[in-house]
Design a protein around this motif. Sequence first.
Motif, PDB file in Angstrom:
ATOM      1  N   CYS A 184      -6.939  -0.489  -3.966  1.00 56.08           N
ATOM      2  CA  CYS A 184      -6.763  -1.318  -2.704  1.00 56.08           C
ATOM      3  C   CYS A 184      -7.982  -2.390  -2.485  1.00 56.08           C
ATOM      4  O   CYS A 184      -7.533  -3.291  -1.904  1.00 56.08           O
ATOM      5  CB  CYS A 184      -6.964  -0.191  -1.576  1.00 56.08           C
ATOM      6  SG  CYS A 184      -5.675   1.046  -1.404  1.00 56.08           S
TER       7      CYS A 184
ATOM      8  N   GLU B 111      -8.161   4.806  -2.654  1.00 61.24           N
ATOM      9  CA  GLU B 111      -9.276   4.568  -1.863  1.00 61.24           C
ATOM     10  C   GLU B 111      -8.651   3.991  -0.413  1.00 61.24           C
ATOM     11  O   GLU B 111      -7.626   3.696  -0.379  1.00 61.24           O
ATOM     12  CB  GLU B 111     -10.094   3.684  -2.316  1.00 61.24           C
ATOM     13  CG  GLU B 111      -9.364   2.295  -2.865  1.00 61.24           C
ATOM     14  CD  GLU B 111     -10.161   1.216  -3.606  1.00 61.24           C
ATOM     15  OE1 GLU B 111     -11.349   1.641  -4.029  1.00 61.24           O
ATOM     16  OE2 GLU B 111      -9.659   0.059  -3.747  1.00 61.24           O
ATOM     17  N   THR B 112      -9.686   3.676   0.473  1.00 57.70           N
ATOM     18  CA  THR B 112      -9.090   3.346   1.844  1.00 57.70           C
ATOM     19  C   THR B 112      -8.796   1.871   1.778  1.00 57.70           C
ATOM     20  O   THR B 112      -9.482   0.914   1.214  1.00 57.70           O
ATOM     21  CB  THR B 112     -10.192   3.752   2.838  1.00 57.70           C
ATOM     22  OG1 THR B 112     -10.406   5.060   2.879  1.00 57.70           O
ATOM     23  CG2 THR B 112      -9.963   3.157   4.087  1.00 57.70           C
ATOM     24  N   SER B 113      -7.878   1.419   2.164  1.00 54.10           N
ATOM     25  CA  SER B 113      -7.530  -0.148   2.269  1.00 54.10           C
ATOM     26  C   SER B 113      -7.518  -0.501   3.696  1.00 54.10           C
ATOM     27  O   SER B 113      -7.066  -0.154   4.598  1.00 54.10           O
ATOM     28  CB  SER B 113      -5.895  -0.182   2.060  1.00 54.10           C
ATOM     29  OG  SER B 113      -5.383  -1.542   2.109  1.00 54.10           O
ATOM     30  N   ILE B 114      -8.584  -1.696   3.805  1.00 55.65           N
ATOM     31  CA  ILE B 114      -9.002  -2.256   5.050  1.00 55.65           C
ATOM     32  C   ILE B 114      -7.588  -3.238   5.421  1.00 55.65           C
ATOM     33  O   ILE B 114      -7.440  -3.213   6.629  1.00 55.65           O
ATOM     34  CB  ILE B 114     -10.376  -2.942   4.974  1.00 55.65           C
ATOM     35  CG1 ILE B 114     -11.597  -1.864   4.527  1.00 55.65           C
ATOM     36  CG2 ILE B 114     -10.627  -3.756   6.226  1.00 55.65           C
ATOM     37  CD1 ILE B 114     -12.734  -2.773   4.040  1.00 55.65           C
TER      38      ILE B 114
ATOM     39  N   GLN C  11       0.851  -1.182   0.037  1.00 52.19           N
ATOM     40  CA  GLN C  11       0.028   0.011   0.097  1.00 52.19           C
ATOM     41  C   GLN C  11       0.870   1.172   0.106  1.00 52.19           C
ATOM     42  O   GLN C  11       1.892   1.137   0.788  1.00 52.19           O
ATOM     43  CB  GLN C  11      -0.887  -0.001   1.205  1.00 52.19           C
ATOM     44  CG  GLN C  11      -2.109   1.121   1.100  1.00 52.19           C
ATOM     45  CD  GLN C  11      -1.511   2.456   1.918  1.00 52.19           C
ATOM     46  OE1 GLN C  11      -0.845   2.483   2.836  1.00 52.19           O
ATOM     47  NE2 GLN C  11      -2.361   3.395   1.563  1.00 52.19           N
TER      48      GLN C  11
ATOM     49  N   ILE D 193      -5.625  12.560  -2.539  1.00 56.10           N
ATOM     50  CA  ILE D 193      -7.073  11.830  -2.477  1.00 56.10           C
ATOM     51  C   ILE D 193      -7.801  12.027  -3.731  1.00 56.10           C
ATOM     52  O   ILE D 193      -8.589  11.008  -4.225  1.00 56.10           O
ATOM     53  CB  ILE D 193      -7.758  12.854  -1.280  1.00 56.10           C
ATOM     54  CG1 ILE D 193      -7.216  12.641   0.027  1.00 56.10           C
ATOM     55  CG2 ILE D 193      -9.360  12.393  -1.331  1.00 56.10           C
ATOM     56  CD1 ILE D 193      -7.887  13.408   1.086  1.00 56.10           C
TER      57      ILE D 193
ATOM     58  N   ASP E 253       0.783   5.420   0.028  1.00 55.49           N
ATOM     59  CA  ASP E 253       0.010   6.885   0.180  1.00 55.49           C
ATOM     60  C   ASP E 253      -0.320   7.557  -1.236  1.00 55.49           C
ATOM     61  O   ASP E 253       0.881   7.848  -1.933  1.00 55.49           O
ATOM     62  CB  ASP E 253       0.219   7.463   1.178  1.00 55.49           C
ATOM     63  CG  ASP E 253       0.088   6.897   2.631  1.00 55.49           C
ATOM     64  OD1 ASP E 253      -0.703   5.863   2.615  1.00 55.49           O
ATOM     65  OD2 ASP E 253       1.046   7.038   3.536  1.00 55.49           O
TER      66      ASP E 253
ATOM     67  N   GLY F 294      -4.826  -0.557   6.257  1.00 51.30           N
ATOM     68  CA  GLY F 294      -5.391   0.769   7.128  1.00 51.30           C
ATOM     69  C   GLY F 294      -4.867   2.089   6.573  1.00 51.30           C
ATOM     70  O   GLY F 294      -4.707   3.006   7.419  1.00 51.30           O
ATOM     71  N   GLY F 295      -4.455   2.222   5.255  1.00 57.53           N
ATOM     72  CA  GLY F 295      -4.275   3.714   4.688  1.00 57.53           C
ATOM     73  C   GLY F 295      -4.981   4.037   3.679  1.00 57.53           C
ATOM     74  O   GLY F 295      -6.163   3.368   3.354  1.00 57.53           O
ATOM     75  N   PHE F 296      -4.781   5.180   3.061  1.00 56.77           N
ATOM     76  CA  PHE F 296      -5.531   5.502   2.041  1.00 56.77           C
ATOM     77  C   PHE F 296      -4.666   5.736   0.673  1.00 56.77           C
ATOM     78  O   PHE F 296      -3.400   6.675   1.111  1.00 56.77           O
ATOM     79  CB  PHE F 296      -6.205   6.858   2.174  1.00 56.77           C
ATOM     80  CG  PHE F 296      -7.204   7.457   1.360  1.00 56.77           C
ATOM     81  CD1 PHE F 296      -8.516   7.137   1.241  1.00 56.77           C
ATOM     82  CD2 PHE F 296      -6.731   8.163   0.251  1.00 56.77           C
ATOM     83  CE1 PHE F 296      -9.585   7.436   0.308  1.00 56.77           C
ATOM     84  CE2 PHE F 296      -7.549   8.594  -0.840  1.00 56.77           C
ATOM     85  CZ  PHE F 296      -8.944   8.078  -0.743  1.00 56.77           C
TER      86      PHE F 296
END
Length: 477
Positions: free
Chosen positions: A276, A246-249, A235, A240, A237, A252-254
């Motif tokens: 993600c 997008e948000t990565s579950i 992942q 936006i 960064d 835990g980042g964007f």
Amino acid sequence: MLVKRHFEAMVFAYLAEELRTGDIAVDGAAEYGDWSSHLLSFDECRPLLAAYCAEAGLPESTAEFVAELKRRHRQAAEHLDAGYVDNEDLTFAKDGTPTLKRLGGLGTSVAATKPGAEIKARMPERTLIEIASRTAYRLGWHRHFGPASGHDNKLRKPQERYVLTTFACGSNMGPAEAARHIEGITAHEISLAKNRHITLAKLNKAITDVVNAFAQLDVVKAWGDGSSVGTDGTQVDTYIDNLLAETSIRYGGFGGIAYHYVSDNYIALFSRFVPCGAWEAIYIIDGLLANASEVQPKTVHADTQGQSFPVFTLAHLFGFDLMPRIRNWKGLTFFQHTDQVAYHHIDSLFRGKGGNRNIIDWELVKKMWPDLMRVAISIREGRLNSVPATPRSPRWPATPASHPKRSPAGRKAVTWRPAGAEPSIPVDEGIKHAPYSVSFPLGWSGWPAGERISPSASPAQTMHGQRRPSTSQQMGS
């Protein structure tokens, strides 16, 4: 109290996610985005069939295709059964459930530490800019850059400009920060070369030149022969306002996922960014086909994100051996090539809960063979990409109903890969090591900070005990 606006946002966000993964479909939507409409007809594939099968190492007829699958499946099962007694890692419980022992870390040997320290002491220290300048001078990889018109670049010092631009963008420093720290160049000059002279296609050609030259070094051949490749995603960064962000579950980042392909001789062959939330397996084949370098691996290692029945099938059709880590492999159903053969040690592996044997539906494979060839040849000829032809659901195994043409062959491939492992070698040793070498290839992340990397016996050994680099350091590599 229910807030209408918040509720609507929640519903549409959930709906968008389900549509993207394929868990929800709009009735009639296939009429507007049907990937199968781009496939070549089988009549169009006939003239290309012989050359394609020769390149991928596949038989040219349905009967030979099925016979070859049966032969490989039978040999893998016999191989595992014959070596079961000497295999200390694989055992079966009384109910037939297979168990694979966890492997421990081997650490770094003293024999590898001493030569590595000596080489590190003798190796001259060079900066990243110096390395980029030397390779540009010797290889001329910057010749691929230039204006879209194809005319002369009209730069006073094109090599210097392209090297500094590559360093500024490759280290994630950016034009503005690079101009602040490097004398004699402005942010506008770097931005102009970046936006008008360098494209993704041109950059990949330059990377191919470097990969081909690096593969000729003697030290590279000491690490591996380039026959296998490890794939993994990290992942990263991003801004936006990015279509991939997008948000990565999981992380835990964007941002997005940087998906890397690193060969067994520690050459970074190819990289690409993916969303993600996407199941990483659907991008494996696309990256391997896009690799234009002379290093052409055939064995592909991946983590559990590499699991997918359709991807197993596409990998086999393109001549690749897909070897991912298998999640929850005890719950998988292993198929046998025939019900006329019983094995002394591993027979329970092919039996279901009721005691019946799990047999591959070879008639279905025969029936769908023309469609399998249509998909593979169409992808090879550039009629469509392998990504839309693969389910996007992040769940594994893939729903057979969504791609019934490729599921039987995919189950066959999943079965013979673990069964074909060398009995005297732990079955997951290579699979365990490969993604690690992708996550930390050569420790390049330490270079921007001024650290030197020693070409010891194996680049992976330099990473033992080293902390995980930050996101900014990984992007700098």
